[in-house]
Design a protein around this motif. Structure first.
Motif, PDB file in Angstrom:
ATOM      1  N   CYS A  14      -4.663 -18.559 -23.140  1.00  0.00           N
ATOM      2  CA  CYS A  14      -5.043 -18.229 -21.763  1.00  0.00           C
ATOM      3  C   CYS A  14      -5.640 -19.451 -21.064  1.00  0.00           C
ATOM      4  O   CYS A  14      -5.312 -19.735 -19.903  1.00  0.00           O
ATOM      5  CB  CYS A  14      -6.031 -17.064 -21.761  1.00  0.00           C
ATOM      6  SG  CYS A  14      -6.525 -16.533 -20.114  1.00  0.00           S
ATOM      7  N   MET A  15      -6.493 -20.206 -21.758  1.00  0.00           N
ATOM      8  CA  MET A  15      -7.055 -21.435 -21.184  1.00  0.00           C
ATOM      9  C   MET A  15      -5.923 -22.411 -20.868  1.00  0.00           C
ATOM     10  O   MET A  15      -5.931 -23.053 -19.813  1.00  0.00           O
ATOM     11  CB  MET A  15      -8.055 -22.082 -22.146  1.00  0.00           C
ATOM     12  CG  MET A  15      -9.365 -21.351 -22.240  1.00  0.00           C
ATOM     13  SD  MET A  15     -10.663 -22.277 -23.118  1.00  0.00           S
ATOM     14  CE  MET A  15     -10.047 -22.319 -24.782  1.00  0.00           C
ATOM     15  N   TRP A  16      -4.946 -22.513 -21.764  1.00  0.00           N
ATOM     16  CA  TRP A  16      -3.808 -23.406 -21.540  1.00  0.00           C
ATOM     17  C   TRP A  16      -3.044 -22.980 -20.287  1.00  0.00           C
ATOM     18  O   TRP A  16      -2.670 -23.815 -19.469  1.00  0.00           O
ATOM     19  CB  TRP A  16      -2.882 -23.408 -22.766  1.00  0.00           C
ATOM     20  CG  TRP A  16      -1.768 -24.389 -22.646  1.00  0.00           C
ATOM     21  CD1 TRP A  16      -1.773 -25.692 -23.051  1.00  0.00           C
ATOM     22  CD2 TRP A  16      -0.487 -24.164 -22.057  1.00  0.00           C
ATOM     23  NE1 TRP A  16      -0.576 -26.284 -22.750  1.00  0.00           N
ATOM     24  CE2 TRP A  16       0.236 -25.359 -22.131  1.00  0.00           C
ATOM     25  CE3 TRP A  16       0.129 -23.056 -21.461  1.00  0.00           C
ATOM     26  CZ2 TRP A  16       1.530 -25.501 -21.641  1.00  0.00           C
ATOM     27  CZ3 TRP A  16       1.419 -23.185 -20.972  1.00  0.00           C
ATOM     28  CH2 TRP A  16       2.109 -24.398 -21.067  1.00  0.00           C
ATOM     29  N   GLU A  17      -2.817 -21.674 -20.142  1.00  0.00           N
ATOM     30  CA  GLU A  17      -2.097 -21.167 -18.961  1.00  0.00           C
ATOM     31  C   GLU A  17      -2.853 -21.497 -17.678  1.00  0.00           C
ATOM     32  O   GLU A  17      -2.248 -21.865 -16.670  1.00  0.00           O
ATOM     33  CB  GLU A  17      -1.880 -19.659 -19.077  1.00  0.00           C
ATOM     34  CG  GLU A  17      -0.876 -19.271 -20.140  1.00  0.00           C
ATOM     35  CD  GLU A  17      -0.817 -17.778 -20.396  1.00  0.00           C
ATOM     36  OE1 GLU A  17      -1.851 -17.084 -20.236  1.00  0.00           O
ATOM     37  OE2 GLU A  17       0.263 -17.295 -20.755  1.00  0.00           O
ATOM     38  N   ILE A  18      -4.166 -21.356 -17.711  1.00  0.00           N
ATOM     39  CA  ILE A  18      -4.977 -21.668 -16.527  1.00  0.00           C
ATOM     40  C   ILE A  18      -4.878 -23.157 -16.204  1.00  0.00           C
ATOM     41  O   ILE A  18      -4.647 -23.540 -15.054  1.00  0.00           O
ATOM     42  CB  ILE A  18      -6.448 -21.244 -16.746  1.00  0.00           C
ATOM     43  CG1 ILE A  18      -6.543 -19.721 -16.782  1.00  0.00           C
ATOM     44  CG2 ILE A  18      -7.351 -21.846 -15.660  1.00  0.00           C
ATOM     45  CD1 ILE A  18      -7.866 -19.193 -17.300  1.00  0.00           C
TER      46      ILE A  18
ATOM     47  N   SER B 101      -2.610 -25.236 -16.998  1.00  0.00           N
ATOM     48  CA  SER B 101      -1.249 -25.669 -16.643  1.00  0.00           C
ATOM     49  C   SER B 101      -0.769 -24.997 -15.354  1.00  0.00           C
ATOM     50  O   SER B 101       0.420 -25.048 -15.028  1.00  0.00           O
ATOM     51  CB  SER B 101      -0.276 -25.369 -17.789  1.00  0.00           C
ATOM     52  OG  SER B 101      -0.119 -23.976 -17.952  1.00  0.00           O
ATOM     53  N   ARG B 102      -1.698 -24.344 -14.668  1.00  0.00           N
ATOM     54  CA  ARG B 102      -1.415 -23.678 -13.392  1.00  0.00           C
ATOM     55  C   ARG B 102      -0.354 -22.586 -13.524  1.00  0.00           C
ATOM     56  O   ARG B 102       0.570 -22.494 -12.736  1.00  0.00           O
ATOM     57  CB  ARG B 102      -1.033 -24.689 -12.326  1.00  0.00           C
ATOM     58  CG  ARG B 102      -2.170 -25.622 -12.005  1.00  0.00           C
ATOM     59  CD  ARG B 102      -1.820 -26.538 -10.885  1.00  0.00           C
ATOM     60  NE  ARG B 102      -3.035 -27.196 -10.439  1.00  0.00           N
ATOM     61  CZ  ARG B 102      -3.126 -27.854  -9.323  1.00  0.00           C
ATOM     62  NH1 ARG B 102      -2.100 -27.970  -8.523  1.00  0.00           N
ATOM     63  NH2 ARG B 102      -4.262 -28.418  -8.989  1.00  0.00           N
ATOM     64  N   GLY B 103      -0.519 -21.778 -14.568  1.00  0.00           N
ATOM     65  CA  GLY B 103       0.308 -20.597 -14.721  1.00  0.00           C
ATOM     66  C   GLY B 103       1.648 -20.779 -15.409  1.00  0.00           C
ATOM     67  O   GLY B 103       2.475 -19.874 -15.376  1.00  0.00           O
TER      68      GLY B 103
ATOM     69  N   LEU C  79      -3.810 -31.673 -16.079  1.00  0.00           N
ATOM     70  CA  LEU C  79      -5.121 -31.563 -15.444  1.00  0.00           C
ATOM     71  C   LEU C  79      -6.231 -31.106 -16.400  1.00  0.00           C
ATOM     72  O   LEU C  79      -7.360 -30.913 -15.973  1.00  0.00           O
ATOM     73  CB  LEU C  79      -5.039 -30.587 -14.263  1.00  0.00           C
ATOM     74  CG  LEU C  79      -4.039 -30.975 -13.169  1.00  0.00           C
ATOM     75  CD1 LEU C  79      -3.954 -29.878 -12.114  1.00  0.00           C
ATOM     76  CD2 LEU C  79      -4.419 -32.302 -12.541  1.00  0.00           C
ATOM     77  N   CYS C  80      -5.910 -30.957 -17.660  1.00  0.00           N
ATOM     78  CA  CYS C  80      -6.884 -30.456 -18.631  1.00  0.00           C
ATOM     79  C   CYS C  80      -7.747 -31.594 -19.183  1.00  0.00           C
ATOM     80  O   CYS C  80      -7.219 -32.594 -19.680  1.00  0.00           O
ATOM     81  CB  CYS C  80      -6.137 -29.769 -19.778  1.00  0.00           C
ATOM     82  SG  CYS C  80      -7.208 -29.022 -21.006  1.00  0.00           S
ATOM     83  N   PRO C  81      -9.062 -31.454 -19.112  1.00  0.00           N
ATOM     84  CA  PRO C  81      -9.922 -32.482 -19.697  1.00  0.00           C
ATOM     85  C   PRO C  81      -9.693 -32.557 -21.212  1.00  0.00           C
ATOM     86  O   PRO C  81      -9.497 -31.530 -21.872  1.00  0.00           O
ATOM     87  CB  PRO C  81     -11.339 -31.973 -19.394  1.00  0.00           C
ATOM     88  CG  PRO C  81     -11.175 -30.994 -18.282  1.00  0.00           C
ATOM     89  CD  PRO C  81      -9.820 -30.393 -18.450  1.00  0.00           C
ATOM     90  N   PRO C  82      -9.701 -33.762 -21.768  1.00  0.00           N
ATOM     91  CA  PRO C  82      -9.467 -33.917 -23.206  1.00  0.00           C
ATOM     92  C   PRO C  82     -10.409 -33.081 -24.078  1.00  0.00           C
ATOM     93  O   PRO C  82      -9.977 -32.530 -25.094  1.00  0.00           O
ATOM     94  CB  PRO C  82      -9.686 -35.416 -23.449  1.00  0.00           C
ATOM     95  CG  PRO C  82      -9.364 -36.042 -22.128  1.00  0.00           C
ATOM     96  CD  PRO C  82      -9.833 -35.052 -21.091  1.00  0.00           C
ATOM     97  N   ALA C  83     -11.674 -32.946 -23.682  1.00  0.00           N
ATOM     98  CA  ALA C  83     -12.620 -32.169 -24.484  1.00  0.00           C
ATOM     99  C   ALA C  83     -12.228 -30.689 -24.531  1.00  0.00           C
ATOM    100  O   ALA C  83     -12.351 -30.039 -25.580  1.00  0.00           O
ATOM    101  CB  ALA C  83     -14.037 -32.323 -23.937  1.00  0.00           C
ATOM    102  N   LEU C  84     -11.736 -30.155 -23.424  1.00  0.00           N
ATOM    103  CA  LEU C  84     -11.310 -28.761 -23.399  1.00  0.00           C
ATOM    104  C   LEU C  84     -10.046 -28.573 -24.234  1.00  0.00           C
ATOM    105  O   LEU C  84      -9.915 -27.605 -24.978  1.00  0.00           O
ATOM    106  CB  LEU C  84     -11.079 -28.280 -21.964  1.00  0.00           C
ATOM    107  CG  LEU C  84     -10.674 -26.815 -21.806  1.00  0.00           C
ATOM    108  CD1 LEU C  84     -11.724 -25.876 -22.408  1.00  0.00           C
ATOM    109  CD2 LEU C  84     -10.452 -26.488 -20.342  1.00  0.00           C
ATOM    110  N   TYR C  85      -9.115 -29.526 -24.145  1.00  0.00           N
ATOM    111  CA  TYR C  85      -7.898 -29.434 -24.945  1.00  0.00           C
ATOM    112  C   TYR C  85      -8.229 -29.517 -26.435  1.00  0.00           C
ATOM    113  O   TYR C  85      -7.654 -28.784 -27.249  1.00  0.00           O
ATOM    114  CB  TYR C  85      -6.895 -30.519 -24.557  1.00  0.00           C
ATOM    115  CG  TYR C  85      -5.614 -30.415 -25.333  1.00  0.00           C
ATOM    116  CD1 TYR C  85      -4.737 -29.356 -25.113  1.00  0.00           C
ATOM    117  CD2 TYR C  85      -5.274 -31.350 -26.299  1.00  0.00           C
ATOM    118  CE1 TYR C  85      -3.559 -29.232 -25.836  1.00  0.00           C
ATOM    119  CE2 TYR C  85      -4.104 -31.240 -27.018  1.00  0.00           C
ATOM    120  CZ  TYR C  85      -3.253 -30.182 -26.783  1.00  0.00           C
ATOM    121  OH  TYR C  85      -2.091 -30.067 -27.516  1.00  0.00           O
ATOM    122  N   SER C  86      -9.164 -30.353 -26.777  1.00  0.00           N
ATOM    123  CA  SER C  86      -9.591 -30.451 -28.172  1.00  0.00           C
ATOM    124  C   SER C  86     -10.143 -29.114 -28.662  1.00  0.00           C
ATOM    125  O   SER C  86      -9.851 -28.679 -29.786  1.00  0.00           O
ATOM    126  CB  SER C  86     -10.651 -31.554 -28.313  1.00  0.00           C
ATOM    127  OG  SER C  86     -11.125 -31.607 -29.631  1.00  0.00           O
TER     128      SER C  86
END
Length: 76
Positions: free
Chosen positions: A10-14, A16-18, A45-52
């Motif tokens: 869900c975080m990935w979908e957000i 990646s803008r849906g 657009l995802c910050p590296p820390a959030l992707y980690s």
């Protein structure tokens, strides 16, 4: 399945803008990729820390996934 896996998707979908996860692959391909350790790529657009944090939620071993408390603290 841990609740963290869908949360991270869900975080990935957000971020990646849906976009639909694995929109470029057929279902069987997705399963093969996941079984070999391939995960969703970092959205631009995802910050590296959030992707980690997301990738930790997708760890094969549930013991390697962050706790709910850690997720709350890191997302704040």
């Amino acid at each position: 399945m841990s609740a963290y896996v869908p949360l991270a998707v869900c975080m990935w979908e957000i971020m990646s803008r849906g976009q639909q996860p694995f929109f470029w692959a057929e279902n069987r391909e997705v399963i093969n990729q996941l079984e070999t350790g391939i995960r969703l790529p970092k959205p631009d657009l995802c910050p590296p820390a959030l992707y980690s944090l997301m990738t930790r939620c997708w760890s094969y071993d549930p013991n390697d996934r962050p706790s709910f408390t850690e997720l709350v603290c890191k997302i704040k």
